[in-house]
Design a protein around this motif. Structure first.
Motif, PDB file in Angstrom:
ATOM      1  N   TYR A  18       0.840  -1.205   0.000  1.00  0.00           N
ATOM      2  CA  TYR A  18       0.000   0.000   0.000  1.00  0.00           C
ATOM      3  C   TYR A  18       0.870   1.248   0.000  1.00  0.00           C
ATOM      4  O   TYR A  18       0.618   2.207  -0.736  1.00  0.00           O
ATOM      5  CB  TYR A  18      -0.911   0.033   1.233  1.00  0.00           C
ATOM      6  N   ALA A  19       1.903   1.259   0.822  1.00  0.00           N
ATOM      7  CA  ALA A  19       2.803   2.411   0.894  1.00  0.00           C
ATOM      8  C   ALA A  19       3.520   2.613  -0.437  1.00  0.00           C
ATOM      9  O   ALA A  19       3.666   3.742  -0.907  1.00  0.00           O
ATOM     10  CB  ALA A  19       3.799   2.239   2.028  1.00  0.00           C
ATOM     11  N   GLN A  20       3.970   1.529  -1.061  1.00  0.00           N
ATOM     12  CA  GLN A  20       4.644   1.629  -2.348  1.00  0.00           C
ATOM     13  C   GLN A  20       3.715   2.193  -3.413  1.00  0.00           C
ATOM     14  O   GLN A  20       4.159   2.852  -4.343  1.00  0.00           O
ATOM     15  CB  GLN A  20       5.176   0.270  -2.786  1.00  0.00           C
ATOM     16  N   ALA A  21       2.432   1.939  -3.263  1.00  0.00           N
ATOM     17  CA  ALA A  21       1.447   2.444  -4.214  1.00  0.00           C
ATOM     18  C   ALA A  21       1.075   3.903  -3.944  1.00  0.00           C
ATOM     19  O   ALA A  21       0.293   4.499  -4.681  1.00  0.00           O
ATOM     20  CB  ALA A  21       0.193   1.574  -4.180  1.00  0.00           C
ATOM     21  N   GLY A  22       1.622   4.486  -2.890  1.00  0.00           N
ATOM     22  CA  GLY A  22       1.368   5.898  -2.606  1.00  0.00           C
ATOM     23  C   GLY A  22       0.453   6.160  -1.427  1.00  0.00           C
ATOM     24  O   GLY A  22       0.208   7.313  -1.065  1.00  0.00           O
TER      25      GLY A  22
END
Length: 92
Positions: A18-22
């Motif tokens: 989720y964090a990598q997706a922004g």
């Protein structure tokens, strides 16, 4: 998105995606925010080996190739001499 520490610990890979997706993830302890997990800015995204790239004697391997010195630079041991003996002699 808010997530408790225990939940984050149990499903860290999922929240990391989720964090990598922004997505910004606020980590909570007993309902109180304590940390934030966010995607790094592109200029801060370093490869783990990037500090090693600056060293002249470190070479990056290529897929399918073995690392090591070129054949001309390899040390050949004569029969009956062990590497340990050579190192001891060199260090003396």
């Amino acid at each position: 998105m808010h997530v408790a520490v225990r939940e984050l610990k149990n499903r860290f890979s999922e929240y990391l995606k989720y964090a990598q997706a922004g997505e910004e993830i606020i980590v909570t302890t007993h309902g109180n925010p304590v940390a934030r997990l966010t995607r790094l800015a592109p200029n801060l995204q370093l490869r783990a080996s990037q500090p090693l790239d600056k060293l002249a004697w470190v070479r990056r391997g290529q897929a399918g190739k073995k690392l090591g010195l070129p054949a001309a630079q390899r040390i050949r041991l004569t029969d009956g001499v062990s590497l340990s003996d050579l190192l001891r002699e060199d260090r003396a």
